[in-house]
Design an enzyme around this catalytic site. Structure first.
Site, PDB file in Angstrom:
ATOM      1  N   ASP A 102       0.845  -1.198   0.000  1.00 48.91           N
ATOM      2  CA  ASP A 102       0.000   0.000   0.000  1.00 48.91           C
ATOM      3  C   ASP A 102       0.877   1.244   0.000  1.00 48.91           C
ATOM      4  O   ASP A 102       1.406   1.643   1.031  1.00 48.91           O
ATOM      5  CB  ASP A 102      -0.913  -0.020   1.234  1.00 48.91           C
ATOM      6  CG  ASP A 102      -1.774   1.237   1.343  1.00 48.91           C
ATOM      7  OD1 ASP A 102      -1.786   2.045   0.391  1.00 48.91           O
ATOM      8  OD2 ASP A 102      -2.420   1.414   2.386  1.00 48.91           O
ATOM      9  N   GLU A 104      31.654  10.149   2.978  1.00 54.62           N
ATOM     10  CA  GLU A 104      32.221   9.954   4.312  1.00 54.62           C
ATOM     11  C   GLU A 104      31.129  10.296   5.323  1.00 54.62           C
ATOM     12  O   GLU A 104      30.861  11.464   5.581  1.00 54.62           O
ATOM     13  CB  GLU A 104      33.434  10.861   4.526  1.00 54.62           C
ATOM     14  CG  GLU A 104      34.571  10.614   3.540  1.00 54.62           C
ATOM     15  CD  GLU A 104      35.679  11.646   3.668  1.00 54.62           C
ATOM     16  OE1 GLU A 104      35.484  12.655   4.392  1.00 54.62           O
ATOM     17  OE2 GLU A 104      36.733  11.456   3.036  1.00 54.62           O
ATOM     18  N   GLU A 136      29.703  10.685   8.867  1.00 50.27           N
ATOM     19  CA  GLU A 136      30.024  10.817  10.283  1.00 50.27           C
ATOM     20  C   GLU A 136      28.782  10.523  11.116  1.00 50.27           C
ATOM     21  O   GLU A 136      27.652  10.718  10.654  1.00 50.27           O
ATOM     22  CB  GLU A 136      30.541  12.227  10.571  1.00 50.27           C
ATOM     23  CG  GLU A 136      31.845  12.540   9.851  1.00 50.27           C
ATOM     24  CD  GLU A 136      32.230  14.003   9.893  1.00 50.27           C
ATOM     25  OE1 GLU A 136      33.424  14.299   9.784  1.00 50.27           O
ATOM     26  OE2 GLU A 136      31.318  14.853  10.007  1.00 50.27           O
ATOM     27  N   GLU A 194      36.196  10.726  15.446  1.00 47.77           N
ATOM     28  CA  GLU A 194      36.189  12.047  14.827  1.00 47.77           C
ATOM     29  C   GLU A 194      36.487  13.142  15.870  1.00 47.77           C
ATOM     30  O   GLU A 194      36.877  12.860  16.997  1.00 47.77           O
ATOM     31  CB  GLU A 194      34.852  12.306  14.116  1.00 47.77           C
ATOM     32  CG  GLU A 194      34.902  12.126  12.611  1.00 47.77           C
ATOM     33  CD  GLU A 194      35.812  13.134  11.917  1.00 47.77           C
ATOM     34  OE1 GLU A 194      36.122  14.180  12.514  1.00 47.77           O
ATOM     35  OE2 GLU A 194      36.223  12.864  10.777  1.00 47.77           O
ATOM     36  N   GLU A 216      33.720   8.021  12.402  1.00 47.05           N
ATOM     37  CA  GLU A 216      33.601   7.933  10.944  1.00 47.05           C
ATOM     38  C   GLU A 216      34.128   6.589  10.483  1.00 47.05           C
ATOM     39  O   GLU A 216      35.157   6.103  10.977  1.00 47.05           O
ATOM     40  CB  GLU A 216      34.386   9.065  10.272  1.00 47.05           C
ATOM     41  CG  GLU A 216      34.318   9.047   8.741  1.00 47.05           C
ATOM     42  CD  GLU A 216      35.043  10.238   8.126  1.00 47.05           C
ATOM     43  OE1 GLU A 216      34.793  11.376   8.585  1.00 47.05           O
ATOM     44  OE2 GLU A 216      35.867  10.030   7.212  1.00 47.05           O
ATOM     45  N   HIS A 237      30.620  14.329   3.630  1.00 51.71           N
ATOM     46  CA  HIS A 237      31.470  14.828   2.552  1.00 51.71           C
ATOM     47  C   HIS A 237      31.466  13.793   1.434  1.00 51.71           C
ATOM     48  O   HIS A 237      31.725  12.608   1.679  1.00 51.71           O
ATOM     49  CB  HIS A 237      32.891  15.063   3.043  1.00 51.71           C
ATOM     50  CG  HIS A 237      32.966  15.961   4.241  1.00 51.71           C
ATOM     51  ND1 HIS A 237      34.027  15.971   5.111  1.00 51.71           N
ATOM     52  CD2 HIS A 237      32.094  16.885   4.718  1.00 51.71           C
ATOM     53  CE1 HIS A 237      33.825  16.856   6.065  1.00 51.71           C
ATOM     54  NE2 HIS A 237      32.649  17.423   5.848  1.00 51.71           N
ATOM     55  N   ARG A 279      39.106  24.087   4.123  1.00 48.51           N
ATOM     56  CA  ARG A 279      37.968  23.281   4.550  1.00 48.51           C
ATOM     57  C   ARG A 279      36.737  24.135   4.849  1.00 48.51           C
ATOM     58  O   ARG A 279      35.708  23.611   5.256  1.00 48.51           O
ATOM     59  CB  ARG A 279      38.364  22.424   5.757  1.00 48.51           C
ATOM     60  CG  ARG A 279      39.379  21.368   5.385  1.00 48.51           C
ATOM     61  CD  ARG A 279      39.815  20.513   6.550  1.00 48.51           C
ATOM     62  NE  ARG A 279      40.868  19.581   6.133  1.00 48.51           N
ATOM     63  CZ  ARG A 279      40.662  18.367   5.643  1.00 48.51           C
ATOM     64  NH1 ARG A 279      39.431  17.923   5.533  1.00 48.51           N
ATOM     65  NH2 ARG A 279      41.669  17.600   5.291  1.00 48.51           N
ATOM     66  N   GLU A 319      35.567  16.876  -3.753  1.00 43.50           N
ATOM     67  CA  GLU A 319      34.849  16.564  -2.518  1.00 43.50           C
ATOM     68  C   GLU A 319      33.855  17.686  -2.223  1.00 43.50           C
ATOM     69  O   GLU A 319      34.251  18.824  -1.983  1.00 43.50           O
ATOM     70  CB  GLU A 319      35.838  16.426  -1.361  1.00 43.50           C
ATOM     71  CG  GLU A 319      35.184  16.213  -0.011  1.00 43.50           C
ATOM     72  CD  GLU A 319      36.178  16.354   1.145  1.00 43.50           C
ATOM     73  OE1 GLU A 319      35.809  15.997   2.280  1.00 43.50           O
ATOM     74  OE2 GLU A 319      37.309  16.836   0.914  1.00 43.50           O
ATOM     75  N   ARG A 337      31.328  19.260   0.319  1.00 40.27           N
ATOM     76  CA  ARG A 337      31.388  19.136   1.764  1.00 40.27           C
ATOM     77  C   ARG A 337      30.108  19.547   2.503  1.00 40.27           C
ATOM     78  O   ARG A 337      30.037  19.428   3.722  1.00 40.27           O
ATOM     79  CB  ARG A 337      32.558  19.977   2.295  1.00 40.27           C
ATOM     80  CG  ARG A 337      33.906  19.457   1.830  1.00 40.27           C
ATOM     81  CD  ARG A 337      35.050  20.369   2.262  1.00 40.27           C
ATOM     82  NE  ARG A 337      35.109  20.564   3.697  1.00 40.27           N
ATOM     83  CZ  ARG A 337      35.642  19.704   4.560  1.00 40.27           C
ATOM     84  NH1 ARG A 337      36.157  18.563   4.131  1.00 40.27           N
ATOM     85  NH2 ARG A 337      35.662  19.977   5.853  1.00 40.27           N
TER      86      ARG A 337
END
Length: 463
Positions: free
Chosen positions: A57, A145, A147, A202, A209, A258, A331, A352, A354
């Site tokens: 359903d 990645e 976390e 981490e 992670e 990331h 970063r 990457e 982020r």
């Protein structure tokens, strides 16, 4: 009614499962919020499910169908068939008073009664974008990645509260209380066929992670969904609670997803992002792809960071990116270009992104990012210069002068941006878009009308 036998390889898998004393199969799929749903069938019904589907359903699933048109069916993808390692067919964990409870799982695609792929199935939304990439001559590869936090239950009956399992920090060893927990998680993931690269503590207390191998987009999205429910199950076996909530505790780092990504050229049999002559190792294809990500970042943010709580993570100062820039060592930028490990060729070049967080529906998040990048390639978008200095330390006037924009600051703003972005809207499709926006606006409206304890503590006595 007779049931045709599945293909030989599929038949072998079913026979092997019988030999391993597996008795049940969980047919799994996700709703538009990314919550895993399942229905359990006896193993002897799996061949029929493969041939004819298993009906359910759809009106009872978030974002699927209205009551008047609720019938849908699941079609197992046997490439994802695997025994659930904490529900084995042998041993005390897998047996009960009435016999074996050995269980396997298989991820399913959702179909309409007409035999057509269901437009509201998040897995199908991703498949559409992957097929678009393939028609352009590319295979999209990715590696997220994810976390997460491990919390302990409180002392008053086991209620769930943000109580970190330890007080360790990044890569700590002696104060890390989750070494054995993570090892059990790695063993469970590898039992599902997910090859793990590394596991570590981490930055924040109780935060961890576990990274798994880079692969094509559909396989990786399936693995990410498997990753989430596996970690929750293993944590529970240790009397802990695993959460992928982006920002469960004020004042410490939140959890991100990331996402590393690249395109593989089918005709040239090489990484289409790689160019050894470029300073950053980036081809023109990679640079246009990155430009597309930056151009659509505000529009897809409601998909990549889908919760009210997501925007408590996306603030300056906690390694979460808020600025629409790119760089190699920065970063605080939205896109980072990691350096290849020594001894690896430029073919390892990837980018990457982020800003996604692990509360997102991985299928939809991947589809949105791929659509944004392909739009950049289609339109040959130009990528600006990298920004390597810390943007967190710049004042608003300096940022404005440099033309650097930010991600939306709230879920409400992000929803507005999503509705204005034609590329991301088209990638999601009308069905998913309308129901997703409706659900997220409801979430935002409910949140913004709340009176929080912070407000009471701050204002009640003062005014």
């Amino acid at each position: 009614m007779s049931v045709a036998l599945p293909e030989p390889e599929t038949k072998e898998r079913i026979e092997r499962a019988k030999e391993n004393n597996v008795r049940f199969v969980q047919l799994q799929f996700t709703d538009i919020m990314g919550i895993v749903k399942s229905v359990t069938i006896p193993l002897h019904q799996l061949a029929g499910s493969i041939e004819h589907g298993t009906w359910f359903d759809g009106s009872s699933i978030e974002g699927f169908m209205r009551i008047a048109e609720s019938d849908q069916y699941l079609k197992p993808d046997m490439d994802t068939f695997a025994e659930i390692p904490w529900q084995p067919g042998h041993g005390t964990l897998g047996s009960g008073p009435l016999g074996s409870r050995g269980t396997a799982r298989v991820i399913c695609d959702v179909y309409t009664p007409k035999g057509e792929p269901f437009a509201g199935d998040p897995r199908y939304v991703l498949k559409r974008q992957l097929e678009r990439a393939r028609k352009l001559g590319y295979i999209w590869n990715t590696g997220p990645e994810l976390e997460f936090f491990l919390f302990r239950r409180d002392d008053n009956g086991g209620d769930i509260k943000p109580l970190p399992h330890d007080q360790a920090g990044y890569f700590d060893f002696s104060t890390d209380l989750a070494q054995e927990v993570r090892q059990d998680m790695v063993n469970a993931l590898e039992a599902f066929g997910i090859r793990v690269e590394a596991a570590h503590h981490e930055v924040a207390p109780g935060q961890h992670e576990i990274d798994f191998e880079y692969a094509d987009g559909l396989r990786t999205a399936d693995n990410a969904d498997t990753f989430k429910f596996t970690l929750k199950a293993i944590a529970q076996l240790h009397c802990l609670y695993a959460t992928f909530m982006p920002k469960p505790i004020f004042g410490i780092n939140g959890s991100g997803m990331h996402t590393h990504q690249s395109l593989f050229s089918i005709s040239q049999e090489r990484n289409a992002f790689a160019d050894a002559d470029n300073k950053y190792g980036l081809s023109d294809v990679a640079r246009s792809y990155m430009a597309g990500i930056l151009a659509h970042a505000r529009g897809m943010c409601a998909v990549l960071a889908p919760l009210v709580n997501s925007y408590k993570r996306l603030v300056p100062g906690y390694e979460a990116p808020t600025y629409l820039t790119w760089g190699r060592i920065n970063r605080s930028a939205l896109i980072r270009v990691p350096k290849a490990s020594p001894g690896r060729s430029v073919e390892a070049t990837r980018v990457e992104v982020r800003c996604p967080d692990p509360s997102s529906n991985t299928y939809l998040a991947f589809a949105a990012m791929l659509a944004a990048g392909l739009d950049g390639i289609d339109k040959k978008m130009e990528l600006g210069e990298p920004v390597e200095e810390s943007l967190f330390e710049m004042d608003p006037a300096t940022l404005a002068k440099k033309g650097i924009r930010e991600l939306p600051g709230t879920l409400g703003e992000a929803i507005d941006e999503l509705e204005k972005d034609e590329v991301i809207c088209a990638a999601l499709g009308e069905h998913v878009l309308s129901r997703y926006v409706e659900a997220k606006r409801s979430e935002w409206d409910e949140y913004r009308t709340q009176v929080t304890s912070w407000e009471v503590d701050r204002y009640l006595d003062a005014f």
